[in-house]
Design an enzyme around this catalytic site. Structure first.
Site, mmCIF file in Angstrom:
data_model
loop_
_atom_site.group_PDB
_atom_site.id
_atom_site.type_symbol
_atom_site.label_atom_id
_atom_site.label_comp_id
_atom_site.label_asym_id
_atom_site.label_seq_id
_atom_site.Cartn_x
_atom_site.Cartn_y
_atom_site.Cartn_z
ATOM 1 C CG HIS A 15 -30.220 71.248 25.460
ATOM 2 N ND1 HIS A 15 -31.457 70.750 25.787
ATOM 3 C CD2 HIS A 15 -29.336 70.611 26.271
ATOM 4 C CE1 HIS A 15 -31.322 69.860 26.757
ATOM 5 N NE2 HIS A 15 -30.040 69.758 27.069
ATOM 6 C CB ALA A 16 -30.512 75.844 21.453
#
Length: 85
Positions: A15-16
């Site tokens: 994620h991210a």
């Protein structure tokens, strides 16, 4: 074509920031790279594709590389995921 099953060890999963780093690194290679989670397969060079998979810590994914630098790509991406000591 190379294929490797790996359990994601990153605390935040893909994620991210880890996803961005993964995509940026994958984009440095010429070979085709895909990630499979369940029945979903995405281009590993696409941030939207990676984010759509929603890969969390402890989940298993399959990385496939196909092309001239497939071995180097696979090894490098496995290191990012924390599967290589």
């Amino acid at each position: 074509m190379l294929k490797e099953r790996v359990v994601v060890k990153l605390k935040t999963g893909l994620h991210a920031r880890p996803a961005a780093r993964f995509v940026q690194t994958a984009s440095d290679f010429r070979c085709k790279i895909t990630i499979e989670k369940g029945n979903n397969i995405v281009n590993a060079k696409s941030i939207m594709g990676i984010m759509a998979l929603g890969v969390d810590q402890g989940e298993e994914i399959v990385i496939r590389t196909d092309g001239e630098d497939e071995k180097a790509a696979l090894d490098t991406l496995l290191e990012i995921l924390g599967s290589v000591d």
